[in-house]
Design an enzyme around this catalytic site. Structure first.
Site, PDB file in Angstrom:
ATOM      1  N   TRP A 235       0.840  -1.203   0.000  1.00  0.00           N
ATOM      2  CA  TRP A 235       0.000   0.000   0.000  1.00  0.00           C
ATOM      3  C   TRP A 235       0.875   1.252   0.000  1.00  0.00           C
ATOM      4  CZ3 TRP A 235      -0.175   4.117   3.370  1.00  0.00           C
ATOM      5  CH2 TRP A 235      -1.269   4.976   3.258  1.00  0.00           C
ATOM      6  N   HIS A 236       2.024   1.161   0.684  1.00  0.00           N
ATOM      7  CA  HIS A 236       2.872   2.347   0.801  1.00  0.00           C
ATOM      8  C   HIS A 236       3.485   2.770  -0.526  1.00  0.00           C
ATOM      9  CE1 HIS A 236       2.497   1.691   5.117  1.00  0.00           C
ATOM     10  NE2 HIS A 236       2.865   2.936   5.243  1.00  0.00           N
ATOM     11  N   GLY A 237       3.729   1.847  -1.406  1.00  0.00           N
ATOM     12  CA  GLY A 237       4.315   2.263  -2.672  1.00  0.00           C
ATOM     13  C   GLY A 237       4.563   1.107  -3.593  1.00  0.00           C
TER      14      GLY A 237
ATOM     15  N   PHE B 104       2.388   8.537  -0.954  1.00  0.00           N
ATOM     16  CA  PHE B 104       1.656   7.272  -0.877  1.00  0.00           C
ATOM     17  C   PHE B 104       0.198   7.490  -1.220  1.00  0.00           C
ATOM     18  CE2 PHE B 104       5.002   6.748   2.543  1.00  0.00           C
ATOM     19  CZ  PHE B 104       5.918   6.272   1.643  1.00  0.00           C
TER      20      PHE B 104
END
Lengths: 475, 348
Positions: A319-321, A475
């Protein structure tokens, strides 16, 4: 628009002044217009995405109630459209690159169909928030809203739109729907949060961020320099992200809203599980409620539980990247959690002996630092190199440089540590005080005013010469 | 008995008043610290008083002595492209590079106005190298971290440049500068910031000499030579949302550059460097950027200057580039030869 700009301050003062002169319905209209102006400030087309996400989720939720037989299909529509948006804008190039690499590895010459896609800021936050609404309606925990305006305000509410905290519909929507009255006491506490947030961002995060950026830009870091840089990054990301949350919560209070807390002094955690109860709480609980528990949570055997933890953390990392280092970071934390639980130390005693607390905190912080190295370093080759660095055989200059950078980062972060330790030591008293919510006495108010004034002066005098974006914007 | 709501409102008012008033103590702190007051800044639209670097007056005498046939002004884009010895060899006349890494159009204007023109030299051409919209973005490389280099070319007053910046920054940034001036924040920064940076070194080392040595060695250790290739790459471009030449030209230093060059009888040649190409050809550019460059070309040539655009030059292929938009060291000679060929009429 970014919080630490004069544009935002002028915008916020103007919106707030107008806001309290309006009736409830028009307040919500103003909030929506202001939120869209805030979000579309740089790229107007971002509004198309958030607008589309809102309309789809509105229709999906209404559809679930109107045609219960097709509830699952409507939920799928919401999830596919939100995840599709996120997937296309955030992960398309990542998947295309990796598929091309895999096919080339199999001997099939394929060129990467890389598009120049601009990632709309905040898309990871508002799509998750929007999905939580439809999922809760699907589960019957919430009824579908009739008012598209209220739902649009819930999704786009500008204080937390770009970097959270992610709010549950069951928590924020009722606040959108309820009549609000200006509460000077709440505004006062919001003002204090805003001041502290600006200090954390402009004085602490941006100054130590320069140190971290310098170290991670090096082609040839050595042990001491690298870990000083990782320490600086640990301070930067906490100060930066919690600053955003504080400013979001503070500005919300001026508008009559209360957002959930997102950080609870995570660097004083005494176990990895404790860390995740304190770090980015809104995202952690989102993944807990919508991924981990539906997967089965801790029901079933140890292996099933460990699988669920790993899947949740891998997804959280992703999800962060769109980069493998984030996946690795998620995997690392998942493994940490599994190992500590297996050793029976996941939930430390509520009141441990003082002599055990400090080593526990230091140990968890050291483990967290390894995680931050994986998070900050985007090149996998460099991660391997960094983890192999030895503290021995380093030149005197490099050793001194590392110590110096560490001390400098520590110096800037002293207010953060002092606040965390103070809160931790007074945790029980604070709970009691917050339960009563008495108005502070005048001497306390004056002290608070001077503290805010010193914060303002510190911002003027000590703010970094290099203004950095909020990290979580990416993000 | 005062109602809780009124008391809370009074509390809020007190808090805000104290917050806004406390920074007024900063000038008193400055006086206690007894630093000598700073001279007024030459860019009051942008900042309060601060310690500045000294104007490099020797550049004027150096130019007068050298009497160059060509002058090259710019940042690392020019520095990694032009081989001044080669250009001198080709043109048969000395070449004077006035290069400042990390500089922008404000610096280039001041270099022309305060170094080249006062030296009285009459070079055949003064080259200025730039990227995309740099020439109409006066704030490019004018952040605090770059202002020391602007000082090198700035006199005590730069009213025209300040006026241009004032048009560019807008009212909110003027408020920001005003707060900085009235609170003495910049003055306080000048003594607090170095003290903070020195403090860890003081904890580590007792000897002042060794501290200074450590800080110098450390700066070198973290310097350009140790950076990863792409980190060292100068890939930053100006903040020019929606390239719009008509909107930006009158709030940029470009009209001043062209006017002063014309008045001094100097021929300016503005060279737009090609940004990093792809493996298959020149770098892609949006229709908006292409339109911007067309308008820039028309404007510049209508005012007697030469405009040269490297973009799309088939000789400037990817293999010449090192990192970002920088050319590799080995490519400087090739680039210089190529530029000489392309602009031959101006080198006669």
């Amino acid at each position: 628009m970014i919080f630490h700009s004069l544009d935002f301050i002028a915008f916020f003062v103007g919106v707030t002044a107008l806001y309290w002169s309006l009736t409830h319905r028009w307040q919500n209209v103003l909030l929506l217009v202001a939120s869209y102006a805030f979000y579309g400030y740089v790229h107007v087309w971002f509004l198309l995405l958030i607008g589309a996400s809102t309309v789809v989720d509105y229709c999906a939720a209404r559809g679930m109630e109107a045609w219960p037989r097709f509830r699952r299909s409507f939920l799928a529509l919401s999830i596919v459209s939100n995840v599709g948006l996120l997937g296309f804008f955030k992960y398309f190039n990542f998947f295309a690159e990796n598929v091309a690499v895999a096919l080339n590895g199999l001997g099939l010459a394929v060129s990467e169909p890389t598009l120049r896609i601009l990632l709309p800021v905040g898309i990871s936050f508002y799509t998750f928030q929007a999905m939580s609404y439809t999922i809760d309606v699907y589960k019957g925990e919430l009824h579908a809203r009739r008012s598209l305006l209220d739902l649009a305000v819930f999704i786009a509410f500008f204080p937390h739109l770009v970097a959270g905290p992610i709010q549950r519909a069951s928590y924020l929507l009722p606040q959108v729907e309820a009549r609000r009255r200006f509460d000077p006491e709440r505004a006062r506490s919001g003002f204090v949060l805003i001041c502290w947030g600006f200090v954390k961002k402009l004085v602490i995060a941006d100054n130590v961020g320069v140190i971290a950026n310098k170290v991670f830009a090096l082609a040839d870091p050595t042990f001491y320099i690298l870990w000083a840089g990782v320490f600086a990054f640990a301070i930067q990301i906490y100060a930066d992200f919690s600053a955003y949350t504080d400013i979001a919560r503070g500005t919300s209070r001026w508008l009559g809203f209360e957002l959930t807390q997102n950080f609870d002094h995570p660097y004083l955690a005494r176990s990895p599980a404790d860390f995740w109860r304190r770090w980015n709480i809104s995202l952690s609980s989102w993944f807990r409620d919508y991924v981990y528990i539906p997967l089965g949570g801790s029901r079933g055997g140890q292996v099933t539980w460990a699988r669920n933890v790993l899947v949740t953390f891998l997804l959280s990392g992703f999800w962060h990247g769109a980069s493998w280092n984030y996946v690795l970071w998620g995997f690392y934390h998942g493994v940490l959690l599994i190992v500590t639980r297996a050793r029976g130390s996941a939930r430390p005693a509520a009141r441990p002996a003082a002599w055990r607390t400090v080593p526990q905190i230091a140990g968890v912080f050291a483990l967290t630092l390894v995680g931050w190295l994986l998070f900050r370093e985007t090149e996998l080759g460099a991660i391997v190199r960094d983890l192999q660095l030895s503290p021995f055989g380093v030149s005197e200059l490099d050793r001194q440089t590392g110590v110096y950078l560490f001390l400098l980062a520590f110096l800037y972060s002293i207010p953060l540590w002092v606040q965390s330790v103070w809160v931790e030591l007074n945790r029980d008293e604070r709970r009691a005080v917050e339960a009563d919510r008495p108005l502070p006495a005048w001497p306390a108010l004056a002290l608070q005013g001077v503290a805010c004034g010193v914060a303002f002066a510190a911002i003027l005098v000590l703010r970094s010469r290099t203004s950095l974006d909020f990290i979580y914007f990416q993000f | 008995m005062v109602s809780p709501r009124v008391r809370a409102a009074a509390g809020l008012f007190t808090l805000i008043a104290l917050t806004l008033c406390t920074p007024a103590l900063v000038p008193a702190l400055n006086r206690l610290h007894a630093t000598k007051p700073f001279p007024p800044t030459y860019l009051p639209a942008l900042e309060g008083p601060r310690e500045r670097e000294r104007f490099e007056a020797t550049r004027v005498a150096d130019l007068a002595r050298l009497k160059p046939g060509y002058v090259v002004i710019g940042d690392s884009m020019a520095g990694t492209r032009i081989d001044e010895h080669r250009l001198s060899e080709l043109s048969g006349t000395p070449v004077a590079p006035l290069l400042q890494p990390g500089s922008g159009s404000a610096f280039w204007y001041l270099a022309l106005k305060n170094w080249v023109i006062p030296s009285g030299i009459k070079p055949r051409v003064v080259f200025i190298f730039f990227r995309d919209a740099n020439l109409t973005d006066v704030l490019f490389r004018l952040d605090q971290q770059f202002r020391w280099s602007l000082d090198l070319a700035a006199l005590d007053r730069e009213d025209e440049l300040n006026a241009v910046i004032a048009r560019r920054v807008g009212p909110l940034q003027r408020v920001h500068a005003l707060v900085g001036r009235t609170t003495g924040a910049e003055e306080a920064r000048q003594w607090i910031e170095p003290a903070l940076v020195r403090l860890p070194a003081e904890w580590m080392l007792r000897s002042r000499r060794r501290r200074t040595e450590l800080l110098d060695a450390m700066n070198a250790r973290l310097g350009l030579g140790h950076l990863r290739t792409m980190e060292a790459a100068d890939i930053q471009i100006g903040d020019a949302p929606g390239f719009d030449f008509a909107r930006d030209v009158d709030r940029s230093a470009l009209p001043l550059l062209l006017r002063d060059a014309r008045r001094a009888g100097l021929t300016l040649c503005l060279v737009r460097v090609q940004r990093r190409p792809t493996a298959h050809g020149p770098p892609p550019q949006s229709p908006a950027l292409a339109a911007y460059v067309g308008a820039l070309r028309d404007y510049v040539t209508a005012r007697g200057a030469i405009f040269h655009d490297d973009t799309g030059d088939p000789a400037l292929t990817l293999d010449l580039y090192a990192d970002g938009d920088h050319l590799a060291r080995h490519a400087r000679r090739r680039y210089t030869d190529n530029l000489f060929d392309r602009l031959k009429p101006h080198f006669q």
